[in-house]
Design a protein around this motif. Structure first.
Motif, PDB file in Angstrom:
ATOM      1  N   PHE A   1       0.849  -1.201   0.000  1.00 43.82           N
ATOM      2  CA  PHE A   1       0.000   0.000   0.000  1.00 43.82           C
ATOM      3  C   PHE A   1       0.883   1.249   0.000  1.00 43.82           C
ATOM      4  O   PHE A   1       1.955   1.267   0.606  1.00 43.82           O
ATOM      5  N   TYR A   2       0.390   2.291  -0.658  1.00 43.21           N
ATOM      6  CA  TYR A   2       1.115   3.561  -0.681  1.00 43.21           C
ATOM      7  C   TYR A   2       0.864   4.312   0.626  1.00 43.21           C
ATOM      8  O   TYR A   2      -0.090   5.093   0.747  1.00 43.21           O
ATOM      9  N   PHE A   3       1.735   4.100   1.586  1.00 45.56           N
ATOM     10  CA  PHE A   3       1.597   4.719   2.904  1.00 45.56           C
ATOM     11  C   PHE A   3       1.697   6.240   2.824  1.00 45.56           C
ATOM     12  O   PHE A   3       0.860   6.964   3.368  1.00 45.56           O
TER      13      PHE A   3
ATOM     14  N   THR B   1      -7.861   5.641  11.364  1.00 44.32           N
ATOM     15  CA  THR B   1      -8.844   6.224  10.449  1.00 44.32           C
ATOM     16  C   THR B   1      -8.576   5.948   8.970  1.00 44.32           C
ATOM     17  O   THR B   1      -9.493   6.054   8.152  1.00 44.32           O
ATOM     18  N   ALA B   2      -7.341   5.590   8.618  1.00 46.65           N
ATOM     19  CA  ALA B   2      -6.993   5.537   7.197  1.00 46.65           C
ATOM     20  C   ALA B   2      -6.449   4.202   6.715  1.00 46.65           C
ATOM     21  O   ALA B   2      -6.184   4.055   5.512  1.00 46.65           O
ATOM     22  N   THR B   3      -6.305   3.211   7.589  1.00 46.86           N
ATOM     23  CA  THR B   3      -5.676   1.956   7.180  1.00 46.86           C
ATOM     24  C   THR B   3      -6.396   1.298   6.017  1.00 46.86           C
ATOM     25  O   THR B   3      -5.764   0.787   5.078  1.00 46.86           O
ATOM     26  N   ASP B   4      -7.717   1.277   6.048  1.00 46.72           N
ATOM     27  CA  ASP B   4      -8.460   0.597   4.982  1.00 46.72           C
ATOM     28  C   ASP B   4      -8.722   1.501   3.781  1.00 46.72           C
ATOM     29  O   ASP B   4      -9.422   1.102   2.847  1.00 46.72           O
ATOM     30  N   LEU B   5      -8.132   2.719   3.782  1.00 53.44           N
ATOM     31  CA  LEU B   5      -8.340   3.655   2.681  1.00 53.44           C
ATOM     32  C   LEU B   5      -7.104   3.807   1.793  1.00 53.44           C
ATOM     33  O   LEU B   5      -7.169   4.491   0.767  1.00 53.44           O
ATOM     34  N   LEU B   6      -5.988   3.190   2.162  1.00 51.63           N
ATOM     35  CA  LEU B   6      -4.755   3.368   1.408  1.00 51.63           C
ATOM     36  C   LEU B   6      -4.847   2.710   0.034  1.00 51.63           C
ATOM     37  O   LEU B   6      -5.465   1.660  -0.136  1.00 51.63           O
ATOM     38  N   GLU B   7      -4.184   3.344  -0.936  1.00 54.54           N
ATOM     39  CA  GLU B   7      -4.181   2.821  -2.306  1.00 54.54           C
ATOM     40  C   GLU B   7      -3.209   1.650  -2.414  1.00 54.54           C
ATOM     41  O   GLU B   7      -2.100   1.703  -1.883  1.00 54.54           O
TER      42      GLU B   7
ATOM     43  N   ALA C   1      -8.670  -4.242   3.870  1.00 56.38           N
ATOM     44  CA  ALA C   1      -8.065  -3.617   2.692  1.00 56.38           C
ATOM     45  C   ALA C   1      -7.369  -4.650   1.815  1.00 56.38           C
ATOM     46  O   ALA C   1      -7.455  -4.592   0.579  1.00 56.38           O
ATOM     47  N   LEU C   2      -6.679  -5.589   2.425  1.00 57.17           N
ATOM     48  CA  LEU C   2      -6.009  -6.634   1.655  1.00 57.17           C
ATOM     49  C   LEU C   2      -7.017  -7.431   0.827  1.00 57.17           C
ATOM     50  O   LEU C   2      -6.814  -7.673  -0.368  1.00 57.17           O
ATOM     51  N   HIS C   3      -8.107  -7.844   1.452  1.00 62.95           N
ATOM     52  CA  HIS C   3      -9.128  -8.599   0.731  1.00 62.95           C
ATOM     53  C   HIS C   3      -9.772  -7.762  -0.372  1.00 62.95           C
ATOM     54  O   HIS C   3     -10.012  -8.254  -1.479  1.00 62.95           O
ATOM     55  N   ARG C   4     -10.060  -6.502  -0.071  1.00 62.33           N
ATOM     56  CA  ARG C   4     -10.720  -5.633  -1.053  1.00 62.33           C
ATOM     57  C   ARG C   4      -9.881  -5.491  -2.313  1.00 62.33           C
ATOM     58  O   ARG C   4     -10.412  -5.397  -3.422  1.00 62.33           O
TER      59      ARG C   4
END
Length: 228
Positions: A42-44, A94-100, A135-138
């Motif tokens: 993911f782009y942190f 707040t942002a872990t599941d929003l990373l690209e 996020a990994l699954h998505r």
């Protein structure tokens, strides 16, 4: 992700990490690929910069480190080290599941999955583990996630107790490669930093055997290492 004053490596995984490792079911004798998440899958920094902007802060891009580079927009003052921990906790909450996702990561891991068991070993608060799994699954990377703290050598050494035929490790932070080199020296270590701005600030780790430039190229390299 950039370094934040790492502590000396412990001799064994932290209790919370050890508990997660104990739940893993891997295949003895099968190769193992252990992959970091931030700036690997993911782009942190893209997400972190957005978070900083919302907090009236910015990243200065002077070195591969958090302390000294996070500054206040109002007066350009460096954010104190004591405030970095809470800032990161808030970001992960707040942002872990929003990373690209990093370009090519999902496709490369899918190509490698027939060759090896894959585990994501990520330094993030335990409370963010579920969001990272989501996020990994998505994004097509449904691999087990271990939320680690501290250098990753102890966790990597513990993973070798499952008896993989051979193992590889991908991470962006040099002290994690040093830790794995010390505690699990047989592991093939790949240094990869997805964000080109960060990559330009850091030479290849002296403790890695390969510096990755893209997931497409790394997939070919790792297929040779794990499938040989």
């Amino acid at each position: 992700m950039p370094e934040n004053n790492p502590l000396p490596p412990p001799a064994s995984p932290a209790p919370a990490t050890a508990a997660q490792l104990a739940e893993l079911r891997l295949n003895p004798g099968r190769p193992l690929l252990v992959v970091d998440a931030d700036e690997v899958l993911f782009y942190f920094m893209r997400g972190f910069e957005r978070h900083l902007q919302d907090q009236g802060l910015y990243f200065n891009w002077q070195s591969f480190a958090l302390h000294g580079n996070v500054r206040r927009r109002a007066d350009d003052a460096v954010l104190p080290q004591t405030e970095l921990g809470p800032l990161l906790d808030g970001f992960f909450a707040t942002a872990t599941d929003l990373l690209e996702p990093v370009d090519g990561a999902a496709d490369a891991l899918a190509a490698l999955a027939p060759l090896a068991d894959i585990v994501v070993l990520s330094n993030l608060p335990l409370h963010a583990r579920e969001a990272r799994a989501t996020a990994l699954h998505r994004h097509g990377m449904p691999y087990p996630i271990i939320a680690n703290t501290g250098p990753k050598g102890p966790a990597m050494a513990a993973l070798l107790h499952h008896g993989p035929k051979r193992a590889a490790f991908i991470d962006d932070i040099p002290h994690n490669h040093a830790s794995v080199a010390k505690l699990a020296p047989a592991v093939h270590r790949v240094h990869f930093i997805a964000d080109h701005r960060l990559a330009a600030l850091l030479p290849p780790s002296e403790h890695c055997q390969h510096r990755g430039e893209s997931w497409a190229a790394m997939a070919q390299h790792l297929a040779r290492e794990l499938g040989s």
